[in-house]
Scaffold this motif. Structure first.
Motif, PDB file in Angstrom:
ATOM      1  N   PHE A 180       3.541   7.776  -4.599  1.00 41.67           N
ATOM      2  CA  PHE A 180       3.082   8.285  -5.719  1.00 41.67           C
ATOM      3  C   PHE A 180       2.308   9.541  -5.314  1.00 41.67           C
ATOM      4  CE2 PHE A 180       3.926   4.466  -8.265  1.00 41.67           C
ATOM      5  CZ  PHE A 180       4.426   5.139  -9.220  1.00 41.67           C
ATOM      6  N   LEU A 181       1.527   9.457  -4.251  1.00 42.19           N
ATOM      7  CA  LEU A 181       0.506  10.795  -4.004  1.00 42.19           C
ATOM      8  C   LEU A 181       1.507  11.474  -3.290  1.00 42.19           C
ATOM      9  CD1 LEU A 181      -2.634   8.643  -2.521  1.00 42.19           C
ATOM     10  CD2 LEU A 181      -2.323   9.865  -4.973  1.00 42.19           C
ATOM     11  N   GLN A 182       2.477  11.238  -2.645  1.00 49.93           N
ATOM     12  CA  GLN A 182       3.196  12.188  -1.581  1.00 49.93           C
ATOM     13  C   GLN A 182       4.348  12.720  -2.196  1.00 49.93           C
ATOM     14  OE1 GLN A 182       3.967   9.458   1.539  1.00 49.93           O
ATOM     15  NE2 GLN A 182       1.992   9.370   2.334  1.00 49.93           N
ATOM     16  N   GLU A 183       4.951  12.083  -3.425  1.00 52.64           N
ATOM     17  CA  GLU A 183       6.298  12.643  -3.793  1.00 52.64           C
ATOM     18  C   GLU A 183       6.122  12.934  -5.310  1.00 52.64           C
ATOM     19  OE1 GLU A 183       8.864  13.070  -2.386  1.00 52.64           O
ATOM     20  OE2 GLU A 183       8.393  12.164  -0.457  1.00 52.64           O
ATOM     21  N   PRO A 184       6.036  14.234  -5.745  1.00 51.37           N
ATOM     22  CA  PRO A 184       5.764  14.594  -7.097  1.00 51.37           C
ATOM     23  C   PRO A 184       7.004  14.297  -7.926  1.00 51.37           C
ATOM     24  CG  PRO A 184       6.207  16.440  -5.523  1.00 51.37           C
ATOM     25  CD  PRO A 184       5.916  15.340  -4.768  1.00 51.37           C
ATOM     26  N   VAL A 185       8.177  14.117  -7.641  1.00 47.04           N
ATOM     27  CA  VAL A 185       9.403  13.894  -8.294  1.00 47.04           C
ATOM     28  C   VAL A 185       9.221  12.358  -8.997  1.00 47.04           C
ATOM     29  CG1 VAL A 185      11.806  13.141  -8.086  1.00 47.04           C
ATOM     30  CG2 VAL A 185      10.889  15.277  -7.137  1.00 47.04           C
ATOM     31  N   LEU A 224       0.861  -1.160   0.027  1.00 47.94           N
ATOM     32  CA  LEU A 224       0.256   0.080  -0.059  1.00 47.94           C
ATOM     33  C   LEU A 224       0.880   1.217  -0.057  1.00 47.94           C
ATOM     34  CD1 LEU A 224      -2.900   1.120   0.076  1.00 47.94           C
ATOM     35  CD2 LEU A 224      -2.706   0.992   2.629  1.00 47.94           C
ATOM     36  N   SER A 225       2.022   1.079   0.639  1.00 47.93           N
ATOM     37  CA  SER A 225       2.795   2.390   0.923  1.00 47.93           C
ATOM     38  C   SER A 225       3.422   2.730  -0.628  1.00 47.93           C
ATOM     39  CB  SER A 225       3.918   2.169   1.680  1.00 47.93           C
ATOM     40  OG  SER A 225       4.866   1.076   1.257  1.00 47.93           O
ATOM     41  N   VAL A 226       3.670   1.814  -1.616  1.00 48.14           N
ATOM     42  CA  VAL A 226       3.968   2.184  -2.792  1.00 48.14           C
ATOM     43  C   VAL A 226       3.389   3.070  -3.491  1.00 48.14           C
ATOM     44  CG1 VAL A 226       4.532   1.221  -5.198  1.00 48.14           C
ATOM     45  CG2 VAL A 226       5.258  -0.154  -3.045  1.00 48.14           C
ATOM     46  N   GLY A 282       7.850   1.752  -7.678  1.00 49.45           N
ATOM     47  CA  GLY A 282       6.923   2.590  -8.405  1.00 49.45           C
ATOM     48  C   GLY A 282       7.416   3.038  -9.719  1.00 49.45           C
ATOM     49  N   TYR A 283       8.818   3.548  -9.720  1.00 45.77           N
ATOM     50  CA  TYR A 283       9.265   3.939 -10.680  1.00 45.77           C
ATOM     51  C   TYR A 283       9.341   2.915 -11.848  1.00 45.77           C
ATOM     52  CZ  TYR A 283      13.164   5.487 -13.821  1.00 45.77           C
ATOM     53  OH  TYR A 283      13.929   5.705 -15.000  1.00 45.77           O
TER      54      TYR A 283
END
Length: 402
Positions: free
Chosen positions: A204-209, A198-200, A337-338
């Motif tokens: 995405f929601l927390q890190e715009p980079v 879930l943290s993956v 995620g990347y």
């Protein structure tokens, strides 16, 4: 923590190259595999797509485990499981077990990204980009040399020998890494597997980079896959009619990409990540011009391959270097995620390229690649930080007044 020496980085690079090669061995062998397993030519892209789908699942389901478990044990376990998957592919008597085996090979190839994230964790902050660039150079070489090795081995002993050979290499690599990898337990901020997965998505929601760099990865690796998944088709047809071994040799041309990867990491350490990305994406777009003449000129083909591989690997290393500067306790999940977008782009690029080639030929494939590359360049330009936009605007104003 021990200093992360150059020799240790080289060992990581070699292990990454050998592991990631498993995803790419099939590309120059598609015609041979299809003939043996009764897969029609118009559907050959499914082999690459299924491998990349397995890789995508591995990124989501396996790679985050590096933030939860001892990475040394995790890496060795994944390599041993990869041995079993490779043997399954080599022994497959029919299409369905082969596709299941090749999907599992892709699933377990994510050990490559576990190694890259591990290297970034062990490296000192001031040299993290350089170390990531060096290790990623091993990944690039593995991707490129995989085609040469598989094409040569297939001509000598058949395509199945490629996977027997890789299984032996994976077993040897597992033994060496078990003995020499440093022991380094992760900083656990999460204790359960569901929370980890879930943290993956939360990242995405927390890190715009992460969001921006993941979408850029989607575009560049879709373009990469458009070339390398379809190139075997015109090269194996008249007027060239090259055998698999010769087609595999074209992977050597892209070794320049490995050099670009190492240099891009150094530039990222110096704060030039955005500039490097923009220049590389422009080169990627330009590369499709000489590639468009590939069916008439090998010189144009070679020039296009060099430009494309150099551009893609420079962007890839820059992306990773920028991601590794944030959330050190979540590096495996950041990479997961990347790289998920990397894998989706690669898979879609493969199936699109072979389909377009079957319908409209090589020129249409190059147009497809150029459109994808232009979309990536446009996206990067639209997502530049405001300060960069303001600087460009001021420069334009001064030049206009002068």
């Amino acid at each position: 923590m021990e200093k992360f020496t150059r020799s240790t980085a080289l060992l990581f690079a070699i292990a990454c190259g050998l592991a990631v090669a498993n995803v790419y061995y099939a590309q120059p062998l598609l015609n041979t595999m299809g003939s043996d397993l009764h897969i029609p030519s118009r559907s050959l892209g499914i082999i690459v797509t299924i491998t990349q789908t397995g890789y995508a699942l591995g990124l989501l389901l396996l790679l985050p485990l590096g933030d939860l478990f001892n990475r040394r044990k995790l890496i060795v376990t994944q390599l041993l499981l990869a041995v079993a998957a490779l043997l399954t592919v080599a022994w497959s008597p029919a299409k369905l077990p082969f596709l299941a085996g090749i999907a599992t090979v892709g699933l377990l190839a994510v050990v490559t990204q576990t190694l890259v994230a591990y290297a970034a964790t062990l490296a000192a902050p001031a040299e993290r980009g350089r170390i990531v660039g060096l290790v990623t150079s091993g990944v690039v070489l593995g991707i490129l040399l995989a085609r040469t090795v598989s094409g040569t081995l297939a001509d000598i002993a058949g395509w199945r020998a490629v996977y027997f050979f890789s299984a032996a290499l994976m077993l040897l690599t597992a033994g060496i890494l078990y003995r020499v990898l440093p022991v380094h337990d992760p900083q656990k901020t999460i204790t359960t597997y569901p929370q980890l997965l879930l943290s993956v998505f939360r990242l995405f929601l927390q890190e715009p980079v992460l969001r921006v760099r993941a979408i850029i990865a989607f575009f560049i690796f879709a373009a990469f896959s458009v070339l390398w998944s379809s190139l075997v088709l015109p090269l194996s047809a008249p007027p060239y009619s090259f055998p698999a071994s010769v087609i595999g040799m074209f992977g050597l041309i892209g070794v320049a990409g490995a050099l670009g990867a190492a240099r891009a990491g150094k530039l990222a350490d110096r704060g030039h990540g955005q500039r490097t990305t923009g220049i590389a994406l422009l080169l990627l777009l330009i590369s499709w011009l000489p590639l468009g003449f590939a069916t008439h000129s090998l010189t144009a083909l070679i020039a296009g391959i060099i430009l494309l591989d150099l551009a893609i690997q420079a962007v890839h290393v820059t992306n990773q270097s920028m991601l590794y500067t944030i959330r050190p306790e979540s590096r495996n999940r950041m990479v997961a995620g990347y790289m998920l977008f990397y894998s989706i782009g690669s898979g879609l690029g493969s199936i699109a390229a072979t389909t377009v080639y079957a319908l409209a030929g090589w020129t249409a494939v190059c147009i497809l690649g150029a459109v994808i590359s232009a979309a990536g360049l446009l996206f990067w330009a639209c997502t530049l930080p405001r300060k960069v936009h303001a600087q460009k605007s001021n420069i334009f104003t001064v030049q206009h007044q002068n």
